[in-house]
Design a protein around this motif. Sequence first.
Motif, mmCIF file in Angstrom:
data_model
loop_
_atom_site.group_PDB
_atom_site.id
_atom_site.type_symbol
_atom_site.label_atom_id
_atom_site.label_comp_id
_atom_site.label_asym_id
_atom_site.label_seq_id
_atom_site.Cartn_x
_atom_site.Cartn_y
_atom_site.Cartn_z
ATOM 1 N N PHE A 102 1.168 -1.323 0.186
ATOM 2 C CA PHE A 102 0.304 0.283 -0.126
ATOM 3 C C PHE A 102 0.938 1.396 0.007
ATOM 4 C CE2 PHE A 102 -1.972 3.178 2.089
ATOM 5 C CZ PHE A 102 -3.083 3.388 1.424
ATOM 6 N N SER A 103 0.461 2.161 -0.541
ATOM 7 C CA SER A 103 1.194 3.613 -0.705
ATOM 8 C C SER A 103 -0.227 4.793 -0.627
ATOM 9 C CB SER A 103 2.000 3.377 -1.513
ATOM 10 O OG SER A 103 1.302 3.901 -2.981
ATOM 11 N N THR A 104 0.164 5.440 -0.376
ATOM 12 C CA THR A 104 -1.026 6.608 0.676
ATOM 13 C C THR A 104 -1.477 7.171 -1.049
ATOM 14 O OG1 THR A 104 0.365 8.408 0.593
ATOM 15 C CG2 THR A 104 -0.104 7.200 2.761
ATOM 16 N N ASP A 105 -0.393 7.436 -2.143
ATOM 17 C CA ASP A 105 -1.160 8.691 -3.251
ATOM 18 C C ASP A 105 -1.798 7.866 -4.657
ATOM 19 O OD1 ASP A 105 -1.196 10.622 -4.579
ATOM 20 O OD2 ASP A 105 0.269 10.704 -5.388
ATOM 21 N N GLY A 106 -3.474 7.993 -4.491
ATOM 22 C CA GLY A 106 -3.789 7.331 -5.394
ATOM 23 C C GLY A 106 -5.002 5.830 -5.847
ATOM 24 N N ALA A 107 -5.673 6.075 -6.571
ATOM 25 C CA ALA A 107 -6.163 5.115 -6.790
ATOM 26 C C ALA A 107 -6.291 3.789 -6.210
ATOM 27 C CB ALA A 107 -7.080 5.024 -7.472
ATOM 28 N N ALA A 109 -6.491 0.811 -8.717
ATOM 29 C CA ALA A 109 -5.400 1.058 -9.553
ATOM 30 C C ALA A 109 -3.707 0.872 -10.158
ATOM 31 C CB ALA A 109 -6.165 1.168 -10.744
ATOM 32 N N GLU A 110 -4.068 2.671 -9.213
ATOM 33 C CA GLU A 110 -2.526 2.951 -9.199
ATOM 34 C C GLU A 110 -1.424 2.602 -8.890
ATOM 35 O OE1 GLU A 110 -3.514 7.518 -10.479
ATOM 36 O OE2 GLU A 110 -4.554 7.228 -9.255
ATOM 37 N N VAL A 111 -2.592 2.724 -7.237
ATOM 38 C CA VAL A 111 -1.108 2.274 -5.849
ATOM 39 C C VAL A 111 -0.624 0.900 -6.627
ATOM 40 C CG1 VAL A 111 -1.333 1.441 -3.903
ATOM 41 C CG2 VAL A 111 -2.956 3.245 -4.307
ATOM 42 N N ALA A 112 -1.491 -0.324 -6.719
ATOM 43 C CA ALA A 112 -1.720 -1.584 -7.786
ATOM 44 C C ALA A 112 -0.351 -1.108 -8.224
ATOM 45 C CB ALA A 112 -2.323 -2.245 -7.932
ATOM 46 N N ALA A 113 -0.284 -0.740 -9.556
ATOM 47 C CA ALA A 113 0.534 -0.831 -10.816
ATOM 48 C C ALA A 113 2.830 -0.028 -9.743
ATOM 49 C CB ALA A 113 0.010 0.190 -11.631
ATOM 50 N N ARG A 114 1.900 0.726 -8.554
ATOM 51 C CA ARG A 114 3.839 0.797 -8.553
ATOM 52 C C ARG A 114 3.237 -0.405 -7.648
ATOM 53 N NH1 ARG A 114 0.796 5.809 -7.234
ATOM 54 N NH2 ARG A 114 0.485 5.442 -5.500
ATOM 55 N N ASP A 116 3.872 -3.351 -7.958
ATOM 56 C CA ASP A 116 3.809 -4.013 -9.419
ATOM 57 C C ASP A 116 5.105 -4.441 -9.668
ATOM 58 O OD1 ASP A 116 2.059 -6.625 -10.708
ATOM 59 O OD2 ASP A 116 3.234 -4.763 -12.477
ATOM 60 N N ASN A 117 5.383 -2.931 -9.738
ATOM 61 C CA ASN A 117 6.674 -2.494 -10.559
ATOM 62 C C ASN A 117 8.473 -2.949 -9.045
ATOM 63 O OD1 ASN A 117 6.069 -1.514 -13.168
ATOM 64 N ND2 ASN A 117 5.772 0.334 -12.049
ATOM 65 N N LEU A 118 7.516 -2.591 -7.999
ATOM 66 C CA LEU A 118 8.134 -3.254 -7.151
ATOM 67 C C LEU A 118 8.355 -4.517 -6.495
ATOM 68 C CD1 LEU A 118 7.493 -0.614 -4.102
ATOM 69 C CD2 LEU A 118 9.375 -0.348 -5.355
ATOM 70 N N TYR A 119 6.951 -5.598 -7.133
ATOM 71 C CA TYR A 119 7.765 -6.922 -6.565
ATOM 72 C C TYR A 119 8.100 -7.483 -7.390
ATOM 73 C CZ TYR A 119 5.147 -6.563 -1.934
ATOM 74 O OH TYR A 119 4.801 -6.816 -0.057
ATOM 75 N N SER A 120 7.482 -7.402 -8.965
ATOM 76 C CA SER A 120 8.112 -7.863 -10.022
ATOM 77 C C SER A 120 9.728 -8.660 -9.782
ATOM 78 C CB SER A 120 7.387 -7.258 -11.308
ATOM 79 O OG SER A 120 6.024 -7.105 -11.465
ATOM 80 N N PRO A 121 9.883 -7.677 -9.608
ATOM 81 C CA PRO A 121 11.598 -8.441 -9.419
ATOM 82 C C PRO A 121 11.744 -9.731 -8.907
ATOM 83 C CG PRO A 121 11.202 -6.102 -9.619
ATOM 84 C CD PRO A 121 9.873 -6.342 -9.077
ATOM 85 N N LEU A 122 10.949 -9.507 -7.766
ATOM 86 C CA LEU A 122 11.357 -10.471 -6.802
ATOM 87 C C LEU A 122 11.025 -11.791 -6.981
ATOM 88 C CD1 LEU A 122 8.487 -8.770 -3.771
ATOM 89 C CD2 LEU A 122 11.516 -8.894 -4.238
ATOM 90 N N GLU A 150 -6.132 -15.114 -13.229
ATOM 91 C CA GLU A 150 -5.997 -14.331 -15.083
ATOM 92 C C GLU A 150 -5.108 -13.841 -15.325
ATOM 93 O OE1 GLU A 150 -9.348 -14.121 -16.886
ATOM 94 O OE2 GLU A 150 -10.318 -15.499 -16.473
ATOM 95 N N SER A 151 -4.486 -12.651 -14.644
ATOM 96 C CA SER A 151 -4.124 -11.464 -15.136
ATOM 97 C C SER A 151 -1.852 -12.237 -14.803
ATOM 98 C CB SER A 151 -3.570 -10.726 -13.287
ATOM 99 O OG SER A 151 -2.490 -9.633 -13.438
ATOM 100 N N GLU A 152 -1.721 -11.931 -15.600
ATOM 101 C CA GLU A 152 -0.168 -12.262 -15.384
ATOM 102 C C GLU A 152 1.282 -11.122 -14.846
ATOM 103 O OE1 GLU A 152 1.023 -14.711 -17.503
ATOM 104 O OE2 GLU A 152 -0.606 -15.679 -17.021
ATOM 105 N N ARG A 153 0.123 -9.455 -14.375
ATOM 106 C CA ARG A 153 1.262 -9.238 -13.228
ATOM 107 C C ARG A 153 1.484 -10.483 -11.947
ATOM 108 N NH1 ARG A 153 -2.370 -3.094 -13.123
ATOM 109 N NH2 ARG A 153 -0.620 -3.783 -11.291
ATOM 110 N N THR A 154 2.411 -9.447 -10.766
ATOM 111 C CA THR A 154 2.420 -10.300 -9.759
ATOM 112 C C THR A 154 1.660 -9.583 -8.659
ATOM 113 O OG1 THR A 154 4.939 -10.076 -10.452
ATOM 114 C CG2 THR A 154 4.040 -9.554 -8.183
ATOM 115 N N VAL A 155 1.529 -8.264 -8.842
ATOM 116 C CA VAL A 155 0.292 -7.234 -7.601
ATOM 117 C C VAL A 155 -0.982 -6.871 -8.791
ATOM 118 C CG1 VAL A 155 -0.090 -5.434 -6.314
ATOM 119 C CG2 VAL A 155 2.236 -7.068 -5.979
ATOM 120 N N ILE A 156 -1.939 -7.154 -8.426
ATOM 121 C CA ILE A 156 -3.114 -6.116 -8.714
ATOM 122 C C ILE A 156 -4.320 -6.052 -7.758
ATOM 123 C CG2 ILE A 156 -3.559 -7.540 -11.342
ATOM 124 C CD1 ILE A 156 -5.904 -9.030 -10.031
ATOM 125 N N ALA A 157 -4.590 -5.114 -7.582
ATOM 126 C CA ALA A 157 -6.006 -4.668 -6.832
ATOM 127 C C ALA A 157 -7.402 -4.930 -7.140
ATOM 128 C CB ALA A 157 -6.403 -3.274 -7.236
#
Length: 226
Positions: A102-107, A109-114, A116-122, A150-157
């Motif tokens: 969680f981060s405080t800035d955004g809806a 879907a926006e927070v999930a995208a951030r 996902d960027n952090l978590y995908s390399p783990l 179904e998502s190929e992402r690492t983190v979603i909302a």
Amino acid sequence: MPHLSVFATREALMQAASDRLARALQRGLNTRHHACAALSGGATPEPAYALLAQAKLDWPRVTFALVDERFVHAKDDASNEKMLRRALAPALEAGAKLMPMFSTDGAPAEVAARADNLYSPLHIDVALMGMGGDAHTASWFPGHARAAFESERTVIAVHAPLAAGSADRLTLTKHAVRRADEVLVLIHGEEKRARLDAALAEGADAAPIAALFEDPEKQPEVLWAA
């Protein structure tokens, strides 16, 4: 039937969960010189995390990630991050890192995208999963899990109207959990064991935890005590 390990007491269950987490982290440290555990929230696993934080590991090379998070501030009592920071305090003080979702800035879907960027390399050495009475795991809730499956992402909302604490959630996807080297499912009580047995018969659409057991070549270990 799942790989079920039974323990005589809940104290023994928590010690076993702690030991398995520590063993997986040490394996990661030995092979890649860094290690990562993805941890679930809720009241059940907190004693295991407190035990893990006492282990003699090279903590500055360990990262803790979250399996899922409610869309609430980290200071909120409903926050999984808040619980993990409390339970893992000795390890964090010794240099381990906890990666928030969680981060405080955004809806959401926006927070999930951030996230996902952090978590995908783990590289997740071990993921510890729980199960709710409705057979949800992570933030995969009955009737609201299809995107996470179904998502190929690492983190979603996700939005699950009946989810406790917050209907808006951030979660690892099934794709992300299946990348983990090892998956543990921690439950206790006769009702939870019966619910898990029923869930495996119902399938993942009705009982999302069943999704963890779909690959016959890579089955989670279930840790259970009455």
